[in-house]
Scaffold this active site. Structure first.
Site, short mmCIF file in Angstrom:
data_model
loop_
_atom_site.label_atom_id
_atom_site.label_comp_id
_atom_site.label_asym_id
_atom_site.label_seq_id
_atom_site.Cartn_x
_atom_site.Cartn_y
_atom_site.Cartn_z
N SER A 380 39.43 40.93 35.58
CA SER A 380 39.00 42.06 34.76
C SER A 380 40.23 42.86 34.34
CB SER A 380 38.03 42.96 35.55
OG SER A 380 38.68 43.53 36.67
N LYS A 381 39.98 43.93 33.61
CA LYS A 381 41.09 44.72 33.05
C LYS A 381 42.00 45.30 34.14
CE LYS A 381 38.75 45.94 28.74
NZ LYS A 381 38.20 47.03 27.90
N ARG A 382 41.45 45.51 35.35
CA ARG A 382 42.29 46.07 36.40
C ARG A 382 43.38 45.10 36.84
NH1 ARG A 382 37.55 44.74 39.14
NH2 ARG A 382 37.79 43.28 40.88
N GLY A 384 45.14 43.39 34.63
CA GLY A 384 46.08 43.28 33.51
C GLY A 384 45.40 42.70 32.29
#
Length: 407
Positions: A380-382, A384
């Site tokens: 996920s976006k966490r 990167g």
């Protein structure tokens, strides 16, 4: 090289579950040789990719995208074309509507009566245009593309083997044209050219946006109601919330209790005549069980009656739900194998029930593991960058992305 790497990725996943069954036999039986394969042929993953310009197959893979405006102009002259959709002939357009013949049913579901393992592979990638193309979606597209391209090499050139791009845009609140354009641009950047898709509306199995296929879903939902396999449900949102709260208080997994499943036909007719809003629910058969032979995970089965209640096919707005659209589209587009992420495995239960009720053949399924971050959680976006476009902006080359996804 790249073809072998991606095939190896699927082969390893399959071998870990099935004891070494190969990817080639997982999706289709090997056909009798139709023509020699050119070992040195290069598959063009990027604009830098070559390939012999004299090779007709290579030219097909690099064909110019058709002019959408021209296609829409041609489509608008066809009978039944309205507001971008190709609608089926309805009863009020003809003096009499005869029952469909066996041949007509086969046209609706082209794989009816056939073993999908014996057919040229028709693969599909079906993104929802609600954001950018995630690298997990790109990997799914790559696997489907590779199997389709191998099928085009193995089978006769006039076969229907191909890579189908279908846009699943029935989430009206979140789907946008900008997201669709972004996903298509990312696939093109990766070199994953589709043989049929939203830019080929006149192709045999089009249109390829679910928002343009509403008449197909409505017609088949009516068919299920007429056959007693689905029914109108007039429960209000308040009644459904009360039902859910009661079941949770009793410690029972909440699901629809079948209030309108066997309702008095006269009462149903009167409420429909009065214009009361209703959904269309699927009638789960008593004792129903769905079993699939997953190409990656082996035999998977569900006790349908114990797992799901009578689920919704059409919302009160008339908009079809995801699982109904997917089941209908896979059958009506002649899809032979569905390669997708393991998070879709539970959707197979509802889709299998729908296909069986329609008398439509099920495709072969292959549910692949998710791409995880370093913490073993879904990427996920966490973690990167997760979208293909972000990797492109960061300077990655399409060949590098293909190798990364295929390993």
């Amino acid at each position: 090289m790249l073809l072998n790497m991606a095939a190896l990725a699927l082969l390893c996943a399959s071998a870990g579950r099935r004891g070494g069954a190969g990817v080639a036999t997982a999706f289709t039986r090997a056909p009798a040789p139709r023509r020699a394969l050119v070992a040195a042929r290069r598959l063009p993953f990027s604009s830098n990719g070559g390939g012999d310009d004299s090779d007709p197959a290579a030219l097909r893979r690099r064909r110019a995208r058709p002019n959408n405006a021209s296609l829409r102009e041609k489509a608008s002259k066809l009978p039944g074309y309205l507001d971008g959709s190709l609608f089926s002939t309805t009863e009020d357009q003809t003096e009499a509507v005869a029952a469909p013949t066996v041949e007509e049913e086969r046209h609706v579901f082209p794989n009816a009566g056939k073993n999908v393992l014996d057919l040229p592979p028709r693969m599909r990638f079906a993104p929802s245009p609600t954001g950018s193309l995630h690298v997990g979606g790109a990997r799914t597209a790559l696997y489907n593309w590779l199997v389709a391209k191998k099928g085009q090499l193995d089978f006769d050139k006039d076969s229907e083997a191909g890579f189908v791009l279908r846009v699943e845009d029935t989430d009206l609140a979140r789907s946008t044209k900008e997201s669709e354009d972004s996903v298509l641009a990312d696939l093109s950047w990766l070199g994953l050219a589709w043989d049929e898709g939203p830019d080929t509306p006149l192709a045999k199995y089009g249109p390829y946006r679910q928002s343009e296929r509403s008449s197909i879903y409505s017609k088949l939902a009516t068919k299920l109601i007429d056959e007693g396999k689905a029914y109108p449900c007039f429960c209000t949102p308040e009644e459904l919330e009360e039902m859910k709260a009661r079941m949770e208080a009793e410690g029972v997994p909440p699901r629809y209790d079948g209030t309108w499943r066997d309702a008095d036909p006269d009462l149903v007719a009167s409420k429909m005549a009065a214009g009361d809003p209703y959904t269309v629910r699927f009638k789960v058969p008593p004792g129903a069980r769905v079993v699939i032979d997953d190409a990656v995970r082996g035999t998977v089965s569900w006790d349908a009656e114990a797992t799901v209640g009578d689920f919704i096919l059409l919302r009160s707005s008339g908009v079809p739900v995801y699982n109904f659209c997917v089941a209908v589209d896979d059958a009506s587009m002649g899809i032979t194998t569905v390669i997708r992420a393991e998070e879709h495995l539970t959707n197979t239960l509802r889709q299998g029930l729908i296909l069986d009720a329609l008398g439509a053949p099920r495709p072969r399924y292959a549910h692949c593991s998710l791409i995880l971050g370093e913490d073993k959680q879904k990427l996920s976006k966490r973690h990167g960058a997760t979208s293909c476009n972000q990797f492109r902006l960061d300077g990655f080359l399409p060949d590098a992305m293909i190798n990364y996804l295929a390993l």
